[in-house]
Design an enzyme around this catalytic site. Sequence first.
Site, PDB file in Angstrom:
ATOM      1  CB  CYS A 113     -79.434  42.580   8.756  1.00  0.00           C
ATOM      2  SG  CYS A 113     -78.020  41.816   7.960  1.00  0.00           S
ATOM      3  CB  CYS A 136     -80.858  39.033   1.665  1.00  0.00           C
ATOM      4  SG  CYS A 136     -79.893  40.565   1.596  1.00  0.00           S
TER       5      CYS A 136
END
Length: 266
Positions: free
Chosen positions: A77, A187
Amino acid sequence: MLDGMDPRPVGMFDSGVGGLSVFREFRRLAPRERTVYFADTAFFPYGPRDPGEVRKRAFAIADRLVDAGAKLIVVACNTASAAAVADLRQLFEVPFVGMVPAVKPAARASRSGRVAILATPGTFDGELYSSVVDEFGKDAAIDRVVGHDLAELVERGEVDTPAAREAVRAALAGPVASGADIVVLGCTHYEFLAPAITAEFPGVSVLGTGEPVAKRACARLAELDLEAPLDAEGALDLIVSGNRDAFLRTLPKLGFAPREAAEAQS
Ligand code: DGL
């Protein structure tokens, strides 16, 4: 450990399904490894949250993964890497692999000298992002594009729908019209939107970090003598902090076979 053979699992985490884009590359490169994947869906999305809150979640999840026996943890992440990876490395003995948007290769590969970085507000605000932009951003003009609602679409498994196409069009039409020839996916959720981006903007290259991060995890396992035994069988164990059934329902929509979702359930 004898012969560098370590049967313990690799830990991996994200706010939801996004980090599975790293997992799918990791599984391809290291099929013998067992992965414990923590999806923090109760706190999804991380992007707009205060970095202190994301850091707290990262510490709690790392604790949980260490309890599960993790020999290495991949922070799959960008937002959590920006908020917490430096502190995680200070606080825990287990090695961490984190992520940072691929600004360097994009800046070098761009022919137009203009690249668009698509990421969450938390990633853009972090020091990790500023440091790569300071170092490599001189080589190209950079358009920062905040991906409003894109992670939410992916979390619902909407990656190949008119809504997904419309959302990537709305996010990227401006930078592409200004000459950006590379879109950097900052992302892990957005990796699942790469086909929609390519379909909308065929002349643009899409650069993600799933594969390089998976390669880095494999390299760390090898360097530290932590690789799985030769006769080990890979597996995926899931921990979901929110609604597990909803999470499992999304997996087939992201290209994971229903069998994999069923196995992951047990
Ligand atoms: N997948 C995450 C990232 O890489 C976070 C998405 C979100 O929860 O906002 O940034």
